[in-house]
Design a protein around this motif. Sequence first.
Motif, PDB file in Angstrom:
ATOM      1  N   GLY A  18      31.277  33.479  44.774  1.00  0.00           N
ATOM      2  CA  GLY A  18      31.011  33.882  43.906  1.00  0.00           C
ATOM      3  C   GLY A  18      29.621  33.470  42.982  1.00  0.00           C
ATOM      4  O   GLY A  18      28.248  35.217  42.496  1.00  0.00           O
ATOM      5  N   ARG A 307      38.586  32.916  49.450  1.00  0.00           N
ATOM      6  CA  ARG A 307      38.690  32.100  50.542  1.00  0.00           C
ATOM      7  C   ARG A 307      39.553  31.607  50.526  1.00  0.00           C
ATOM      8  O   ARG A 307      40.260  31.260  49.672  1.00  0.00           O
ATOM      9  CB  ARG A 307      37.045  30.977  50.153  1.00  0.00           C
ATOM     10  CG  ARG A 307      35.447  32.034  50.440  1.00  0.00           C
ATOM     11  CD  ARG A 307      34.290  30.923  49.620  1.00  0.00           C
ATOM     12  NE  ARG A 307      34.643  30.236  48.537  1.00  0.00           N
ATOM     13  CZ  ARG A 307      34.663  28.754  48.085  1.00  0.00           C
ATOM     14  NH1 ARG A 307      35.026  28.282  48.984  1.00  0.00           N
ATOM     15  NH2 ARG A 307      35.490  28.652  46.622  1.00  0.00           N
ATOM     16  N   TYR A 374      41.268  46.079  44.797  1.00  0.00           N
ATOM     17  CA  TYR A 374      42.280  45.402  43.229  1.00  0.00           C
ATOM     18  C   TYR A 374      42.972  46.761  42.879  1.00  0.00           C
ATOM     19  O   TYR A 374      42.882  46.959  41.756  1.00  0.00           O
ATOM     20  CB  TYR A 374      40.155  45.238  43.159  1.00  0.00           C
ATOM     21  CG  TYR A 374      39.296  44.450  42.714  1.00  0.00           C
ATOM     22  CD1 TYR A 374      40.225  42.634  42.500  1.00  0.00           C
ATOM     23  CD2 TYR A 374      38.702  43.873  43.590  1.00  0.00           C
ATOM     24  CE1 TYR A 374      39.339  41.485  42.570  1.00  0.00           C
ATOM     25  CE2 TYR A 374      38.031  42.442  44.323  1.00  0.00           C
ATOM     26  CZ  TYR A 374      38.604  41.255  43.924  1.00  0.00           C
ATOM     27  OH  TYR A 374      37.927  40.411  44.143  1.00  0.00           O
TER      28      TYR A 374
HETATM   29  P1  ADP Z   1      34.221  31.787  44.859  1.00  0.00           P
HETATM   30  O1  ADP Z   1      32.752  32.153  44.506  1.00  0.00           O
HETATM   31  O2  ADP Z   1      34.696  30.421  44.978  1.00  0.00           O
HETATM   32  O3  ADP Z   1      34.376  31.899  46.435  1.00  0.00           O
HETATM   33  P2  ADP Z   1      35.051  33.064  42.893  1.00  0.00           P
HETATM   34  O4  ADP Z   1      35.952  33.787  42.397  1.00  0.00           O
HETATM   35  O5  ADP Z   1      33.806  32.798  41.874  1.00  0.00           O
HETATM   36  O6  ADP Z   1      35.237  32.825  44.199  1.00  0.00           O
HETATM   37  O7  ADP Z   1      34.639  34.800  44.150  1.00  0.00           O
HETATM   38  C1  ADP Z   1      35.241  35.257  44.695  1.00  0.00           C
HETATM   39  C2  ADP Z   1      34.206  36.676  44.936  1.00  0.00           C
HETATM   40  O8  ADP Z   1      33.884  36.912  46.131  1.00  0.00           O
HETATM   41  C3  ADP Z   1      34.742  37.717  44.217  1.00  0.00           C
HETATM   42  O9  ADP Z   1      34.036  39.066  44.355  1.00  0.00           O
HETATM   43  C4  ADP Z   1      35.680  38.434  45.975  1.00  0.00           C
HETATM   44  O10 ADP Z   1      35.663  39.954  45.716  1.00  0.00           O
HETATM   45  C5  ADP Z   1      35.317  38.200  46.795  1.00  0.00           C
HETATM   46  N1  ADP Z   1      35.700  37.765  47.965  1.00  0.00           N
HETATM   47  C6  ADP Z   1      36.399  36.410  48.225  1.00  0.00           C
HETATM   48  N2  ADP Z   1      36.482  36.802  49.585  1.00  0.00           N
HETATM   49  C7  ADP Z   1      36.760  37.963  50.100  1.00  0.00           C
HETATM   50  C8  ADP Z   1      37.081  38.298  51.290  1.00  0.00           C
HETATM   51  N3  ADP Z   1      38.056  38.110  52.083  1.00  0.00           N
HETATM   52  N4  ADP Z   1      36.849  39.929  51.301  1.00  0.00           N
HETATM   53  C9  ADP Z   1      36.089  40.144  50.218  1.00  0.00           C
HETATM   54  N5  ADP Z   1      35.430  39.662  49.373  1.00  0.00           N
HETATM   55  C10 ADP Z   1      35.886  38.921  48.924  1.00  0.00           C
END
Ligand code: ADP
Length: 492
Positions: A18, A307, A374
């Motif tokens: 994020g 993640r 999504y």
């Molecule tokens: P964090 O910052 O703790 O990882 P957030 O929910 O704040 O979690 O943000 C996650 C972002 O990363 C979102 O835009 C999500 O779509 C993206 N994301 C996380 N894992 C993946 C993945 N494996 N592939 C594509 N996008 C991902």
Amino acid sequence: MYIVQIASECAPVIKAGGLGDVVYGLSRELEIRGNCVELILPKYDCMRYDHIWGLHDAYLNLSVPWYGAAIHCSVYCGWVHGRVCFFIEPHSQDNFFNRGCYYGCDDDNMRFAFFSKAALEFLLQSNKRPDVIHCHDWQTGLVPVMLNEIYKYHGMEYQRVCYTIHNFKHQGIGGAQTLWATGLNQEAYYFQYDKLRDNFNPFALNFMKGGIVYSNAVTTVSPNHAWEARTTDVGSGLGHTLHLYQDKFSGVLNGIDYDFWNPDIDRYIPQNYTYDEFEQKSYNKKALQERLLLRPADKPIIAYIGRLDNQKGVHLVHHAIYHALNKEAQFVLLGSATEPGINAHFQHEKQFLNSNPDVHLELGFNEELSHLIYAGADMIIVPSNYEPCGLTQIIGLKYGTVPIVRGVGGLVNTVFDRDFDQNVPPEKRNGYVFYQTDYNALESAMNRAIDLWYQHPEEFRNLAIQGMKYDYSWNLPGAEYLKIYDWIKHKW
Ligand code: ADP
């Protein structure tokens, strides 16, 4: 106002989570509001160069003092979807940013101490004097420390710092070498508790603590998480420090960039839609089922994107897969794990479930596929142990994908339970919330969502549409950050 963001990520060119989304989205909003915004980033070998336009050398002779000598750097400039970004490339045997990864090296503290130092040297030597420097997370915690202890005396006395903490788990805790490397030198001075000394390990320095102590304003990414960090163990040992500095500490809810995350114009999905033509979403569901070889059954699809990490409640993610299958739902997971144990676990699950036509586990990072999920899923699950803000539920809402979340951190500020949230009128509720970390709590929220989908499809559709109508863009947070910048500019 002239604002410089110093960060280790900026989506989509450098994105591990994020943080990258926030740095990009906030910068864009600040520019729309008439400010001049520039970003300073490391020049990693593994970043997405295809998202940079017009990369050219901007400053070829940046000499960064390091351990009493200097490291020669080149600074490149390019546009990342319209944002002006400066990328710092050091030329030294340390190869700080040529590791094929963004994080996870043994010398991460040194790598980002260097980056922080180089970013300040770049501002100094190129005569850039922003009103506000906005830096992010532990990687840039030393920026305000060095600004106040060194660069203030070299012509940067009017620069003010806003420091945003996206995740308290990683704080940059380590030994004194970084002091000697960066020219902060006086070990005894910085090892005091009111400076950088870690609150629990008396032999270690803490970059994030330094960021809190030395910045003019400190924020985290949701109001509820600001409260949690100050008053519960979610602050990972920094609660006391935040309490001491509570006058300059606040929570600003993250937004998402609706030019990028918007089913109406999203170019990664086969069928665009708005809440007025919600039925069109079903084409994306079909496309998702086809792409992931799920059977084309009339079942709800529950998704997890994120993640795979203890923070995210992986035991509940795992349980959600099997509970969804028991309840006649399909499940799609897109996630990557950096911890070998968790990775091995989900690899095993993937093999075990390989022939099941109602589930697909995609292990890895895939931006394009995330958009289709999504758009194509009916529900998105976020069962985090803690969650500073959380973007996946906010993105899910925009795509009419109903969130099922655990009531922690920013999830509390963004998702309102359809059946039980007494503080929000029924026509504004947008998802399902559970609180405990046990399987029963998760199952009960999932059951309520799945049952509504099967038994009252019209009501489920209304719930999804109510979520799509929320404005979680950068509009409000952008205005809030500008107020903070204004406050630090005039107060100090
Ligand atoms: P964090 O910052 O703790 O990882 P957030 O929910 O704040 O979690 O943000 C996650 C972002 O990363 C979102 O835009 C999500 O779509 C993206 N994301 C996380 N894992 C993946 C993945 N494996 N592939 C594509 N996008 C991902």
